[in-house]
Design a protein around this motif. Structure first.
Motif, PDB file in Angstrom:
ATOM      1  N   PHE A 214       0.825  -1.216   0.000  1.00 20.62           N
ATOM      2  CA  PHE A 214       0.000   0.000   0.000  1.00 20.62           C
ATOM      3  C   PHE A 214       0.854   1.258   0.000  1.00 20.62           C
ATOM      4  O   PHE A 214       0.806   2.089   0.897  1.00 20.62           O
ATOM      5  N   ASN A 215       1.729   1.345  -1.012  1.00 22.97           N
ATOM      6  CA  ASN A 215       2.509   2.564  -1.231  1.00 22.97           C
ATOM      7  C   ASN A 215       2.441   2.909  -2.705  1.00 22.97           C
ATOM      8  O   ASN A 215       1.582   2.374  -3.429  1.00 22.97           O
ATOM      9  N   TYR A 216       3.324   3.790  -3.146  1.00 23.00           N
ATOM     10  CA  TYR A 216       3.294   4.220  -4.545  1.00 23.00           C
ATOM     11  C   TYR A 216       4.547   3.753  -5.290  1.00 23.00           C
ATOM     12  O   TYR A 216       4.999   4.397  -6.230  1.00 23.00           O
ATOM     13  N   LEU A 217       5.101   2.635  -4.886  1.00 21.14           N
ATOM     14  CA  LEU A 217       6.349   2.158  -5.491  1.00 21.14           C
ATOM     15  C   LEU A 217       6.140   1.717  -6.937  1.00 21.14           C
ATOM     16  O   LEU A 217       5.232   0.951  -7.237  1.00 21.14           O
ATOM     17  N   GLU A 218       7.020   2.196  -7.821  1.00 19.19           N
ATOM     18  CA  GLU A 218       6.984   1.746  -9.213  1.00 19.19           C
ATOM     19  C   GLU A 218       8.021   0.662  -9.462  1.00 19.19           C
ATOM     20  O   GLU A 218       7.954  -0.038 -10.456  1.00 19.19           O
TER      21      GLU A 218
END
Ligand SMILES: [Zn+2]
Length: 404
Positions: A89-93
Motif C-alpha cells: 500500500f505505497n506508490y512504489l513503481e
C-alpha cells in the motif's frame, strides 16, 4: 516521541499511525538505532525512506505499509539481518536491485503498489519463503524467481501477467501459488511435477483454456481454483470425446430421425445430466441460417467408464424399430430397398435386454456349467450385449444355475 519497548531479545520501535511525513532523523543519528530490531511505521504519510535507514543495522522486521512511499533507497540492501519487509500500500513503481542483498529475508510483501516488474536480484533471496506482490502492474516475472529455493508461497494476484516462467517449476518447496485476476494464457507445462505444490489459484484468467497434462493427473492431490477461466472441462472430471455427430436441421425440424440414444441425450439438456454417462458437451445453433447445423459431441465421463455403440449401429437399430411400427403410424421413412432389407434382419440380439444388434456389439465371455453330464465342468461361451451398461449388468446378475 517514539516508544521503544525493550526486552531481552527484541527492541521494538513502534510509530504506527502518527501522521509522520518523514522518518525522524533523530532516530537514525541516535546510538539506539542499532538496537532496534522491529520498526513499525505503518499508516503514516512517508513519501520516501531516508538513505540513513542502513543505521538500523540489526533490524529484523520493517513495516512500512500504508504510506505514500514512491521509492526505496539503495541503502536498504545494507539491512543484512532483515527477515520481514512489508512495503504494501505505497506508490512504489519499482524495487531497488539492492533488495537482493537481504540474504536473511524470509517474507517480502509489496502488494498494492505500482510495480511494473520485479528486479532480477530477487532470485538471490535464498531464504525467502513468502513473496506477495498482488495488486501491482507486473506484466512478467523474472526467470530468476526459479532460484528461490525456499519459497513456499507466491502471490501474484491482480497483475498483468500473461504467462508464468517455466523456472517456477524449479521451486522445490513451493506449496501455494496464487495468480488469480491476470491474463494468463497458459501455465508452465511441468507444474504438475512440483510435488510440494498443493494449492493453485488461477481464478479469473479468462483466456486460460487448458491445464498442463502434468497437472490434470494430479487433480486429486492439488486444489486448483479455476473459477471464471476459459477452461471448459472441470479438471476433476476429465471428459473424453467419444463420437462427433453433425445433425442438420431445417426450419427447426429434423430432417433425419435421430437414434433414440441421441434423442435421449438431447432431452438430458433439461434434466439431470449427471444421471447418464453420456453428456452433451457442445450445442451450437446458428439462428441466422435457414438450415441450421447442430454439432453434438457424445462424450463419456471417465468416471463411468462406459461406451456407447457407434452412430451407424444406433441408426440401424432406430430404423429397425421405426420400420416395425410403420404400419401403425406414418413416419414417412423411405429407405433404399437393400437398406430396408438390412434393417429388417438384425444379425443378433442382446443377451441381456434382447435389443437388436447389427454391426457392433459388446462381446464378453460367459461362463456357466450347464451340462447335466458334467455338472462340475465350467463352460465358456461368447455373449453379446447392446451396450456396455447391459454388459455390466451381465456381470452383476449371477449366472442362471441349472438345477437337476
Ligand atoms: Zn442390451
Amino acid at each position: 516521541m517514539a516508544d521503544i519497548t525493550s526486552n531481552q531479545m527484541n527492541s521494538i520501535l513502534s510509530m504506527n499511525y502518527r501522521g509522520l511525513e518523514d522518518m525522524p532523523t533523530s532516530l537514525m543519528s541516535s546510538h539506539s538505532a542499532a538496537d532496534v530490531q522491529h520498526l513499525y511505521m505503518k499508516g503514516n504519510r512517508l513519501t520516501g525512506v531516508p538513505e540513513t535507514i542502513y543505521k538500523f543495522e540489526n533490524l529484523t522486521v520493517l513495516y512500512l505499509q500504508s504510506n505514500r512511499i514512491e521509492s526505496l533507497p539503495q541503502t536498504i540492501g545494507a539491512l543484512k539481518t532483515l527477515e520481514l519487509l512489508d512495503v504494501s500500500f505505497n506508490y512504489l513503481e519499482k524495487l531497488p536491485e539492492e533488495i537482493g542483498c537481504l540474504q536473511k529475508l524470509k517474507r517480502l510483501y509489496a502488494f498494492s503498489n505500482r510495480l511494473k516488474q520485479l528486479p532480477k536480484s530477487v532470485g538471490a533471496l535464498q531464504n525467502l519463503e513468502v513473496l506477495g506482490v498482488m495488486k501491482n502492474e507486473i506484466s512478467s516475472l523474472p526467470a530468476e524467481i526459479g532460484r528461490l529455493v525456499n519459497l513456499k508461497e507466491l502471490n501474484v494476484d491482480s497483475n498483468h501477467l500473461t504467462s508464468l516462467p517455466n523456472q517456477l517449476c524449479c521451486l522445490g518447496h513451493l506449496q501455494e501459488l496464487s495468480a488469480s485476476n491476470n491474463n494468463l494464457l497458459t501455465l508452465p507445462q511441468d507444474f504438475g511435477m512440483m510435488k510440494t505444490l498443493v494449492n493453485i489459484f488461477v481464478d479469473n484468467n479468462p483466456f486460460l483454456n487448458s491445464l498442463p497434462l502434468s497437472l490434470k493427473s494430479r487433480t486429486n492431490e492439488v486444489k486448483i481454483g479455476l473459477n471464471r477461466c476459459g477452461i471448459k472441462e472441470p479438471p476433476e472430471h476429465p471428459v473424453r470425446a467419444h463420437q462427433h455427430v453433425k445433425i442438420r436441421w431445417k426450419n427447426y425440424k429434423t430432417i433425419i430421425i435421430l437414434p433414440k440414444q441421441i434423442s435421449q441425450i438431447m432431452c438430458l439438456m433439461s434434466t439431470d445430466m449427471l444421471a447418464s454417462p453420456l453428456q452433451l458437451s457442445v450445442w451450437k445453433r446458428d439462428p441466422s441460417r435457414d438450415c441450421d447445423e447442430i454439432s453434438v459431441t457424445l462424450c463419456h465421463d471417465a468416471e463411468f467408464m462406459s461406451r456407447v455403440p457407434s452412430l451407424l449401429e444406433l441408426t440401424l437399430r432406430t430404423f429397425h424399430h421405426v420400420l416395425l411400427i410403420r404400419d401403425k403410424s406414418d413416419h414417412g421413412v423411405t429407405l433404399p430397398q437393400n437398406i430396408e432389407e438390412l434393417v429388417h434382419c438384425p444379425t443378433a440380439h442382446c443377451c441381456q435386454c434382447n435389443e437388436v444388434l447389427f454391426v457392433s456389439a459388446f462381446p464378453f465371455i460367459c461362463q456357466d456349467n450347464f451340462s447335466p453330464q458334467k455338472p462340475d465342468a465350467v463352460f465358456h461361451f461368447l455373449g453379446l450385449c447392446c451396450t456396455e451398461q447391459c454388459k455390466k449388468r451381465g456381470y452383476d446378475v449371477p449366472m442362471h444355475q441349472i438345477k437337476y
